[in-house]
Design an enzyme around this catalytic site. Structure first.
Site, PDB file in Angstrom:
ATOM      1  N   CYS A  56       0.827  -1.211   0.000  1.00 58.89           N
ATOM      2  CA  CYS A  56       0.000   0.000   0.000  1.00 58.89           C
ATOM      3  C   CYS A  56       0.864   1.265   0.000  1.00 58.89           C
ATOM      4  O   CYS A  56       1.654   1.495   0.922  1.00 58.89           O
ATOM      5  CB  CYS A  56      -0.922  -0.040   1.221  1.00 58.89           C
ATOM      6  SG  CYS A  56      -1.744   1.517   1.571  1.00 58.89           S
ATOM      7  N   CYS A  59       0.164   3.570   2.952  1.00 63.20           N
ATOM      8  CA  CYS A  59       0.757   3.022   4.180  1.00 63.20           C
ATOM      9  C   CYS A  59       2.240   3.367   4.243  1.00 63.20           C
ATOM     10  O   CYS A  59       2.778   3.715   5.301  1.00 63.20           O
ATOM     11  CB  CYS A  59       0.582   1.502   4.237  1.00 63.20           C
ATOM     12  SG  CYS A  59      -1.135   0.947   4.150  1.00 63.20           S
ATOM     13  N   CYS A 191      -7.773 -30.653  32.011  1.00 60.62           N
ATOM     14  CA  CYS A 191      -6.656 -30.323  31.095  1.00 60.62           C
ATOM     15  C   CYS A 191      -6.316 -28.838  31.169  1.00 60.62           C
ATOM     16  O   CYS A 191      -7.149 -27.975  30.872  1.00 60.62           O
ATOM     17  CB  CYS A 191      -7.044 -30.726  29.673  1.00 60.62           C
ATOM     18  SG  CYS A 191      -6.001 -30.027  28.386  1.00 60.62           S
ATOM     19  N   CYS A 194      -6.559 -27.068  27.843  1.00 63.37           N
ATOM     20  CA  CYS A 194      -7.960 -26.846  27.492  1.00 63.37           C
ATOM     21  C   CYS A 194      -8.489 -25.585  28.172  1.00 63.37           C
ATOM     22  O   CYS A 194      -9.245 -24.807  27.577  1.00 63.37           O
ATOM     23  CB  CYS A 194      -8.810 -28.049  27.902  1.00 63.37           C
ATOM     24  SG  CYS A 194      -8.301 -29.610  27.148  1.00 63.37           S
TER      25      CYS A 194
END
Length: 442
Positions: A56, A59, A191, A194
Protein backbone atom coordinates in the site's frame (compact mmCIF):
# COMPACT_ATOMS: atom_id res chain seq x y z
CA UNK A 1 -13.31 10.09 -20.60
CA UNK A 2 -11.28 11.79 -17.92
CA UNK A 3 -7.57 10.88 -17.78
CA UNK A 4 -7.05 7.86 -15.58
CA UNK A 5 -5.20 8.35 -12.35
CA UNK A 6 -2.33 6.03 -11.52
CA UNK A 7 -2.88 3.96 -8.46
CA UNK A 8 -4.96 1.08 -7.27
CA UNK A 9 -8.59 0.78 -6.34
CA UNK A 10 -7.90 1.21 -2.66
CA UNK A 11 -5.58 4.10 -3.29
CA UNK A 12 -2.42 2.08 -2.84
CA UNK A 13 0.36 1.12 -5.23
CA UNK A 14 2.17 -2.16 -5.50
CA UNK A 15 5.68 -2.12 -4.12
CA UNK A 16 7.98 -4.37 -6.07
CA UNK A 17 10.14 -5.08 -3.07
CA UNK A 18 7.88 -5.84 -0.12
CA UNK A 19 9.58 -5.15 3.18
CA UNK A 20 8.70 -4.84 6.81
CA UNK A 21 7.64 -1.30 7.70
CA UNK A 22 8.84 -1.46 11.29
CA UNK A 23 11.89 -2.89 13.05
CA UNK A 24 12.60 -3.76 16.71
CA UNK A 25 14.46 -0.47 17.05
CA UNK A 26 11.25 1.49 16.39
CA UNK A 27 8.79 2.42 19.12
CA UNK A 28 5.98 0.86 17.07
CA UNK A 29 4.94 -2.57 18.38
CA UNK A 30 4.48 -5.12 15.59
CA UNK A 31 1.31 -7.08 16.36
CA UNK A 32 0.10 -10.46 15.06
CA UNK A 33 -2.40 -13.18 16.08
CA UNK A 34 0.17 -14.67 18.46
CA UNK A 35 0.69 -11.57 20.60
CA UNK A 36 -2.41 -9.41 19.97
CA UNK A 37 -4.46 -10.81 22.84
CA UNK A 38 -1.60 -10.56 25.33
CA UNK A 39 -0.35 -7.12 24.28
CA UNK A 40 -3.64 -5.35 23.48
CA UNK A 41 -6.76 -7.13 24.75
CA UNK A 42 -5.36 -7.94 28.20
CA UNK A 43 -3.75 -4.51 28.56
CA UNK A 44 -5.03 -1.55 30.58
CA UNK A 45 -3.20 0.80 28.21
CA UNK A 46 -4.74 2.86 25.44
CA UNK A 47 -3.60 1.53 22.06
CA UNK A 48 -3.44 3.26 18.70
CA UNK A 49 -3.10 0.57 16.02
CA UNK A 50 -2.47 0.86 12.29
CA UNK A 51 -3.68 -1.96 10.03
CA UNK A 52 -1.58 -1.86 6.86
CA UNK A 53 -0.61 -3.81 3.75
CA UNK A 54 3.01 -3.95 2.54
CA UNK A 55 2.01 -3.08 -1.04
CA UNK A 56 0.00 0.00 0.00
CA UNK A 57 1.47 3.33 -1.12
CA UNK A 58 -0.48 5.38 1.44
CA UNK A 59 0.76 3.02 4.18
CA UNK A 60 4.34 3.59 3.06
CA UNK A 61 3.81 7.36 3.24
CA UNK A 62 2.33 7.06 6.74
CA UNK A 63 5.26 5.02 8.13
CA UNK A 64 7.66 7.87 9.11
CA UNK A 65 4.86 9.85 10.80
CA UNK A 66 3.64 6.74 12.59
CA UNK A 67 7.15 6.07 13.92
CA UNK A 68 7.57 9.70 14.99
CA UNK A 69 4.20 9.68 16.79
CA UNK A 70 5.08 6.40 18.54
CA UNK A 71 8.30 7.93 19.86
CA UNK A 72 6.48 11.03 21.09
CA UNK A 73 3.82 8.92 22.83
CA UNK A 74 6.25 6.41 24.35
CA UNK A 75 5.24 5.58 27.92
CA UNK A 76 1.93 7.42 27.47
CA UNK A 77 -0.02 5.67 24.72
CA UNK A 78 0.89 2.37 23.06
CA UNK A 79 1.32 2.53 19.28
CA UNK A 80 1.15 -0.67 17.25
CA UNK A 81 0.91 -1.93 13.69
CA UNK A 82 -0.61 -5.04 12.09
CA UNK A 83 0.30 -6.37 8.65
CA UNK A 84 -3.34 -7.08 7.81
CA UNK A 85 -2.40 -8.49 4.41
CA UNK A 86 -0.42 -11.26 6.11
CA UNK A 87 -2.66 -11.57 9.19
CA UNK A 88 -6.07 -11.36 7.52
CA UNK A 89 -7.82 -12.80 10.58
CA UNK A 90 -7.03 -9.71 12.67
CA UNK A 91 -8.13 -7.37 9.91
CA UNK A 92 -11.38 -9.28 9.43
CA UNK A 93 -12.01 -9.44 13.17
CA UNK A 94 -12.01 -5.65 13.39
CA UNK A 95 -13.75 -4.85 10.10
CA UNK A 96 -10.71 -3.57 8.20
CA UNK A 97 -11.64 -3.11 4.54
CA UNK A 98 -9.03 -0.61 3.30
CA UNK A 99 -5.46 0.45 4.05
CA UNK A 100 -4.23 2.07 6.13
CA UNK A 101 -6.95 1.79 8.77
CA UNK A 102 -6.25 3.19 12.25
CA UNK A 103 -8.23 2.08 15.29
CA UNK A 104 -8.20 3.21 18.93
CA UNK A 105 -8.40 0.43 21.51
CA UNK A 106 -9.57 2.15 24.68
CA UNK A 107 -11.81 1.15 27.57
CA UNK A 108 -13.63 -1.58 25.65
CA UNK A 109 -10.97 -3.46 23.74
CA UNK A 110 -13.59 -5.54 21.93
CA UNK A 111 -15.14 -2.48 20.29
CA UNK A 112 -12.31 -0.21 19.13
CA UNK A 113 -13.11 3.22 17.71
CA UNK A 114 -12.19 4.31 14.20
CA UNK A 115 -9.52 7.04 14.18
CA UNK A 116 -10.80 9.91 12.01
CA UNK A 117 -7.96 12.43 12.39
CA UNK A 118 -5.16 13.56 10.13
CA UNK A 119 -2.17 11.44 9.15
CA UNK A 120 0.66 13.76 10.20
CA UNK A 121 2.63 12.89 13.34
CA UNK A 122 1.23 15.94 15.13
CA UNK A 123 -2.37 15.06 14.21
CA UNK A 124 -1.84 11.45 15.36
CA UNK A 125 -0.42 12.60 18.71
CA UNK A 126 -3.30 15.05 19.16
CA UNK A 127 -5.84 12.32 18.40
CA UNK A 128 -4.17 9.93 20.84
CA UNK A 129 -4.14 12.52 23.63
CA UNK A 130 -7.81 13.33 23.07
CA UNK A 131 -8.65 9.64 23.32
CA UNK A 132 -6.51 9.34 26.46
CA UNK A 133 -8.30 12.28 28.13
CA UNK A 134 -11.65 10.67 27.32
CA UNK A 135 -10.50 7.37 28.83
CA UNK A 136 -9.27 9.07 32.02
CA UNK A 137 -12.58 10.95 32.34
CA UNK A 138 -14.49 7.67 32.04
CA UNK A 139 -12.42 6.18 34.84
CA UNK A 140 -12.92 9.25 37.02
CA UNK A 141 -16.66 8.95 36.46
CA UNK A 142 -16.49 5.31 37.46
CA UNK A 143 -17.52 4.04 34.05
CA UNK A 144 -14.38 2.04 33.47
CA UNK A 145 -11.78 0.60 35.75
CA UNK A 146 -11.18 -3.00 34.87
CA UNK A 147 -8.68 -4.38 32.43
CA UNK A 148 -9.60 -5.10 28.85
CA UNK A 149 -9.33 -8.81 29.59
CA UNK A 150 -11.88 -8.65 32.40
CA UNK A 151 -14.28 -6.73 30.20
CA UNK A 152 -13.75 -9.21 27.42
CA UNK A 153 -14.58 -12.11 29.68
CA UNK A 154 -17.87 -10.52 30.70
CA UNK A 155 -18.85 -9.32 27.23
CA UNK A 156 -20.04 -11.14 24.15
CA UNK A 157 -16.43 -11.28 22.93
CA UNK A 158 -15.60 -14.00 25.45
CA UNK A 159 -19.02 -15.49 26.12
CA UNK A 160 -19.48 -19.24 25.92
CA UNK A 161 -22.96 -18.81 24.46
CA UNK A 162 -21.72 -19.14 20.87
CA UNK A 163 -19.83 -22.39 21.55
CA UNK A 164 -22.23 -25.29 20.92
CA UNK A 165 -22.12 -27.97 23.62
CA UNK A 166 -21.95 -31.34 21.88
CA UNK A 167 -22.79 -34.76 23.30
CA UNK A 168 -22.97 -38.38 22.18
CA UNK A 169 -26.71 -37.87 21.68
CA UNK A 170 -26.69 -34.72 19.52
CA UNK A 171 -23.36 -34.98 17.67
CA UNK A 172 -24.51 -36.85 14.56
CA UNK A 173 -27.58 -34.70 14.01
CA UNK A 174 -25.93 -31.36 14.71
CA UNK A 175 -22.54 -31.93 13.09
CA UNK A 176 -22.55 -34.82 10.61
CA UNK A 177 -25.97 -34.09 9.14
CA UNK A 178 -25.43 -30.33 8.97
CA UNK A 179 -24.63 -28.38 5.82
CA UNK A 180 -22.50 -26.06 7.95
CA UNK A 181 -18.78 -26.48 8.56
CA UNK A 182 -17.85 -27.38 12.15
CA UNK A 183 -14.71 -26.94 14.22
CA UNK A 184 -15.05 -29.21 17.24
CA UNK A 185 -12.84 -29.10 20.31
CA UNK A 186 -12.56 -32.34 22.28
CA UNK A 187 -11.49 -31.44 25.82
CA UNK A 188 -11.05 -32.78 29.33
CA UNK A 189 -12.09 -30.68 32.36
CA UNK A 190 -8.77 -31.32 34.13
CA UNK A 191 -6.66 -30.32 31.09
CA UNK A 192 -4.63 -27.13 31.63
CA UNK A 193 -4.20 -26.48 27.90
CA UNK A 194 -7.96 -26.85 27.49
CA UNK A 195 -8.54 -24.19 30.16
CA UNK A 196 -6.13 -21.85 28.35
CA UNK A 197 -7.95 -22.47 25.07
CA UNK A 198 -11.43 -21.86 26.52
CA UNK A 199 -11.55 -18.02 26.32
CA UNK A 200 -9.88 -18.05 22.89
CA UNK A 201 -12.37 -20.63 21.61
CA UNK A 202 -15.30 -18.62 23.02
CA UNK A 203 -14.13 -15.34 21.50
CA UNK A 204 -13.45 -17.00 18.15
CA UNK A 205 -16.90 -18.64 18.20
CA UNK A 206 -18.61 -15.26 18.54
CA UNK A 207 -16.54 -13.64 15.78
CA UNK A 208 -16.92 -16.59 13.40
CA UNK A 209 -20.67 -16.78 13.95
CA UNK A 210 -21.03 -13.11 13.04
CA UNK A 211 -18.67 -13.07 10.08
CA UNK A 212 -19.92 -16.27 8.45
CA UNK A 213 -23.59 -15.73 9.40
CA UNK A 214 -23.58 -19.06 11.19
CA UNK A 215 -22.23 -21.07 8.26
CA UNK A 216 -19.13 -22.07 10.25
CA UNK A 217 -19.77 -23.16 13.83
CA UNK A 218 -17.57 -23.93 16.81
CA UNK A 219 -18.48 -26.72 19.18
CA UNK A 220 -16.97 -28.37 22.24
CA UNK A 221 -17.30 -31.89 23.64
CA UNK A 222 -16.20 -33.20 27.01
CA UNK A 223 -14.41 -36.32 25.80
CA UNK A 224 -14.21 -37.79 29.30
CA UNK A 225 -18.02 -37.93 29.48
CA UNK A 226 -19.03 -38.50 25.86
CA UNK A 227 -16.69 -41.33 25.03
CA UNK A 228 -18.62 -42.92 22.16
CA UNK A 229 -17.96 -40.09 19.71
CA UNK A 230 -14.48 -39.47 21.09
CA UNK A 231 -13.53 -43.12 20.61
CA UNK A 232 -14.97 -43.11 17.08
CA UNK A 233 -12.50 -40.39 16.09
CA UNK A 234 -9.54 -41.72 18.08
CA UNK A 235 -9.23 -38.83 20.52
CA UNK A 236 -6.22 -39.50 22.76
CA UNK A 237 -4.86 -36.06 23.70
CA UNK A 238 -6.44 -32.84 24.87
CA UNK A 239 -7.41 -30.50 23.50
CA UNK A 240 -7.90 -32.07 20.04
CA UNK A 241 -9.63 -29.98 17.37
CA UNK A 242 -11.17 -31.53 14.27
CA UNK A 243 -12.85 -30.03 11.22
CA UNK A 244 -16.08 -31.60 9.98
CA UNK A 245 -17.61 -31.02 6.54
CA UNK A 246 -20.72 -32.83 5.35
CA UNK A 247 -19.93 -35.99 3.42
CA UNK A 248 -16.17 -35.79 4.05
CA UNK A 249 -13.80 -37.44 6.47
CA UNK A 250 -12.88 -35.14 9.38
CA UNK A 251 -9.48 -33.50 9.27
CA UNK A 252 -7.20 -32.43 12.10
CA UNK A 253 -6.98 -28.72 12.80
CA UNK A 254 -3.31 -27.75 12.43
CA UNK A 255 -3.43 -24.03 13.23
CA UNK A 256 -2.59 -21.93 16.26
CA UNK A 257 -4.65 -21.87 19.44
CA UNK A 258 -5.23 -18.12 19.71
CA UNK A 259 -8.52 -16.57 18.61
CA UNK A 260 -6.93 -14.87 15.60
CA UNK A 261 -5.56 -18.18 14.31
CA UNK A 262 -8.89 -19.92 14.84
CA UNK A 263 -10.85 -17.15 13.15
CA UNK A 264 -8.49 -17.10 10.17
CA UNK A 265 -8.87 -20.84 9.59
CA UNK A 266 -12.65 -20.62 10.01
CA UNK A 267 -12.90 -17.84 7.43
CA UNK A 268 -10.80 -19.87 4.99
CA UNK A 269 -13.18 -22.80 5.46
CA UNK A 270 -16.14 -20.48 4.94
CA UNK A 271 -14.69 -19.13 1.70
CA UNK A 272 -13.90 -22.62 0.41
CA UNK A 273 -17.47 -23.78 0.97
CA UNK A 274 -19.31 -20.58 0.11
CA UNK A 275 -21.44 -20.55 -3.05
CA UNK A 276 -20.55 -18.21 -5.88
CA UNK A 277 -21.98 -14.72 -5.39
CA UNK A 278 -25.24 -13.98 -7.19
CA UNK A 279 -25.00 -12.09 -10.47
CA UNK A 280 -27.80 -9.51 -10.40
CA UNK A 281 -29.27 -7.31 -13.10
CA UNK A 282 -29.34 -3.61 -12.16
CA UNK A 283 -33.10 -3.11 -12.03
CA UNK A 284 -33.18 -0.13 -9.68
CA UNK A 285 -31.11 1.96 -7.29
CA UNK A 286 -31.64 -0.41 -4.36
CA UNK A 287 -30.06 -3.35 -6.19
CA UNK A 288 -26.88 -1.39 -6.89
CA UNK A 289 -26.63 0.25 -3.46
CA UNK A 290 -27.28 -2.94 -1.50
CA UNK A 291 -24.79 -4.96 -3.53
CA UNK A 292 -22.02 -2.38 -3.70
CA UNK A 293 -22.25 -0.96 -0.18
CA UNK A 294 -21.86 -4.45 1.30
CA UNK A 295 -18.80 -5.26 -0.83
CA UNK A 296 -15.27 -3.92 -1.07
CA UNK A 297 -15.56 -3.94 -4.86
CA UNK A 298 -18.52 -4.12 -7.22
CA UNK A 299 -17.89 -5.75 -10.62
CA UNK A 300 -20.32 -4.39 -13.21
CA UNK A 301 -20.76 -5.72 -16.75
CA UNK A 302 -22.47 -3.58 -19.39
CA UNK A 303 -23.74 -6.05 -22.00
CA UNK A 304 -24.85 -5.34 -25.58
CA UNK A 305 -28.53 -4.72 -26.30
CA UNK A 306 -30.56 -7.92 -26.60
CA UNK A 307 -31.30 -7.11 -30.27
CA UNK A 308 -27.57 -7.23 -30.97
CA UNK A 309 -26.87 -10.58 -29.32
CA UNK A 310 -30.08 -12.50 -28.81
CA UNK A 311 -30.61 -14.68 -25.74
CA UNK A 312 -27.79 -17.09 -26.62
CA UNK A 313 -25.22 -14.33 -26.98
CA UNK A 314 -26.28 -12.62 -23.75
CA UNK A 315 -26.20 -15.89 -21.81
CA UNK A 316 -22.67 -16.54 -23.05
CA UNK A 317 -21.54 -13.22 -21.56
CA UNK A 318 -23.39 -13.94 -18.30
CA UNK A 319 -21.77 -17.39 -18.14
CA UNK A 320 -18.32 -15.79 -18.36
CA UNK A 321 -19.16 -13.41 -15.52
CA UNK A 322 -20.59 -16.17 -13.32
CA UNK A 323 -17.52 -18.33 -13.88
CA UNK A 324 -15.24 -15.50 -12.76
CA UNK A 325 -17.53 -14.67 -9.83
CA UNK A 326 -17.06 -18.24 -8.61
CA UNK A 327 -13.30 -18.09 -9.13
CA UNK A 328 -13.04 -14.90 -7.04
CA UNK A 329 -15.75 -15.74 -4.47
CA UNK A 330 -13.29 -15.50 -1.57
CA UNK A 331 -13.02 -11.77 -2.26
CA UNK A 332 -16.70 -11.27 -1.31
CA UNK A 333 -17.16 -8.85 -4.24
CA UNK A 334 -20.56 -7.85 -5.60
CA UNK A 335 -21.47 -8.78 -9.20
CA UNK A 336 -23.93 -6.83 -11.36
CA UNK A 337 -24.87 -6.35 -15.02
CA UNK A 338 -26.98 -3.99 -17.10
CA UNK A 339 -28.08 -3.79 -20.72
CA UNK A 340 -26.37 -1.15 -22.80
CA UNK A 341 -28.47 2.00 -22.86
CA UNK A 342 -30.58 1.11 -19.82
CA UNK A 343 -28.38 3.04 -17.36
CA UNK A 344 -26.93 5.85 -19.43
CA UNK A 345 -25.84 8.00 -16.46
CA UNK A 346 -23.90 5.06 -15.01
CA UNK A 347 -22.24 4.38 -18.36
CA UNK A 348 -21.33 8.05 -18.76
CA UNK A 349 -19.77 8.22 -15.29
CA UNK A 350 -17.61 5.21 -16.20
CA UNK A 351 -16.70 6.57 -19.63
CA UNK A 352 -18.33 3.61 -21.37
CA UNK A 353 -21.45 5.15 -22.90
CA UNK A 354 -22.35 4.59 -26.53
CA UNK A 355 -19.71 2.12 -27.69
CA UNK A 356 -17.41 -0.76 -26.84
CA UNK A 357 -19.90 -3.34 -25.59
CA UNK A 358 -19.55 -5.61 -23.71
CA UNK A 359 -17.67 -3.56 -21.13
CA UNK A 360 -16.75 -4.04 -17.48
CA UNK A 361 -15.85 -1.80 -14.54
CA UNK A 362 -14.88 -2.40 -10.93
CA UNK A 363 -16.23 0.22 -8.54
CA UNK A 364 -15.16 0.99 -4.98
CA UNK A 365 -18.13 2.93 -3.58
CA UNK A 366 -16.23 3.81 -0.38
CA UNK A 367 -13.54 5.61 -2.37
CA UNK A 368 -15.83 6.53 -5.30
CA UNK A 369 -13.15 5.18 -7.64
CA UNK A 370 -13.42 2.83 -10.57
CA UNK A 371 -11.22 0.80 -12.90
CA UNK A 372 -12.08 -0.30 -16.44
CA UNK A 373 -11.45 -3.61 -18.16
CA UNK A 374 -9.00 -2.86 -20.97
CA UNK A 375 -8.61 -6.42 -22.24
CA UNK A 376 -11.09 -8.76 -23.83
CA UNK A 377 -14.42 -9.67 -22.26
CA UNK A 378 -13.36 -13.30 -21.85
CA UNK A 379 -12.22 -15.74 -19.16
CA UNK A 380 -8.60 -14.74 -19.72
CA UNK A 381 -9.16 -11.00 -20.13
CA UNK A 382 -11.40 -10.60 -17.09
CA UNK A 383 -9.20 -12.88 -14.98
CA UNK A 384 -6.14 -10.71 -15.70
CA UNK A 385 -8.16 -7.59 -14.88
CA UNK A 386 -9.42 -8.95 -11.56
CA UNK A 387 -6.08 -10.47 -10.61
CA UNK A 388 -4.41 -7.08 -11.05
CA UNK A 389 -7.04 -5.47 -8.82
CA UNK A 390 -6.67 -8.14 -6.15
CA UNK A 391 -2.93 -7.47 -5.79
CA UNK A 392 -3.27 -3.69 -5.93
CA UNK A 393 -2.28 -2.92 -9.51
CA UNK A 394 -4.11 -1.08 -12.24
CA UNK A 395 -5.32 2.40 -13.12
CA UNK A 396 -8.29 4.11 -11.55
CA UNK A 397 -10.35 7.25 -12.00
CA UNK A 398 -12.85 9.08 -9.85
CA UNK A 399 -16.56 8.72 -10.44
CA UNK A 400 -17.96 11.93 -11.87
CA UNK A 401 -19.07 14.19 -9.04
CA UNK A 402 -17.81 11.71 -6.47
CA UNK A 403 -21.24 10.07 -6.21
CA UNK A 404 -23.08 7.08 -7.64
CA UNK A 405 -25.02 8.37 -10.68
CA UNK A 406 -28.79 8.18 -11.07
CA UNK A 407 -30.02 4.61 -11.53
CA UNK A 408 -33.26 4.04 -13.45
CA UNK A 409 -35.87 1.41 -12.64
CA UNK A 410 -36.15 -1.05 -15.52
CA UNK A 411 -38.01 -4.26 -16.23
CA UNK A 412 -35.97 -7.45 -15.75
CA UNK A 413 -34.82 -9.37 -18.80
CA UNK A 414 -37.25 -12.20 -19.54
CA UNK A 415 -34.53 -14.52 -20.83
CA UNK A 416 -35.83 -14.37 -24.40
CA UNK A 417 -34.60 -12.92 -27.69
CA UNK A 418 -35.47 -9.28 -28.20
CA UNK A 419 -38.23 -8.09 -30.50
CA UNK A 420 -38.30 -4.97 -32.60
CA UNK A 421 -41.11 -2.59 -31.61
CA UNK A 422 -44.14 -2.77 -33.85
CA UNK A 423 -44.33 0.09 -36.34
CA UNK A 424 -47.44 2.22 -36.32
CA UNK A 425 -49.68 1.60 -39.34
CA UNK A 426 -51.26 4.46 -41.29
CA UNK A 427 -54.53 4.21 -43.26
CA UNK A 428 -53.98 5.89 -46.65
CA UNK A 429 -57.23 4.73 -48.26
CA UNK A 430 -58.81 8.19 -48.08
CA UNK A 431 -55.80 10.08 -49.44
CA UNK A 432 -56.02 11.32 -53.02
CA UNK A 433 -52.64 10.68 -54.59
CA UNK A 434 -53.18 13.55 -57.08
CA UNK A 435 -53.49 15.93 -54.12
CA UNK A 436 -50.18 14.66 -52.74
CA UNK A 437 -48.42 15.11 -56.04
CA UNK A 438 -49.86 18.63 -56.43
CA UNK A 439 -48.57 19.69 -53.05
CA UNK A 440 -45.07 18.39 -53.72
CA UNK A 441 -44.63 19.99 -57.11
CA UNK A 442 -42.07 22.76 -57.27
Amino acid sequence: MKPLLSGVLLGCSLLVGVRAFYSPSDDVVELNPSNFNREVIQSDSLWLIEFYAPWCGHCQKLTPDWKKAATALKGIVKVGAVDADQHKSLGSQYGVSGFPTIKIFGSNKNKPEQYQGGRSSQAIVDGAMNALRALVKERLDGKSGSSGYSQQQSSGGGSKKDVVELTDDNFDKMVLQSDDVWLVEFFAPWCGHCKNLEPEWAAAASAVKEQTKGKVRLGAMDATVHQAVSSRYGIRGFPTIKIFRKGEEPEDYQGGRLRGDIIERALDLFSDNAPAPELLEILNEDVLKTTCEDSQLCIIGILPHILDTGAAGRNSYLDVMMKLADKYKKKMWGWLWAEAGSQMELEASLGIGGFGYPAMAAINTRKMKFALLRGSFSDTGIHEFLRALSVGRGSTASLAGGVIPKIHSVEPWDGKDGQLPEEEEYDLSDVELDDVYDKTEL
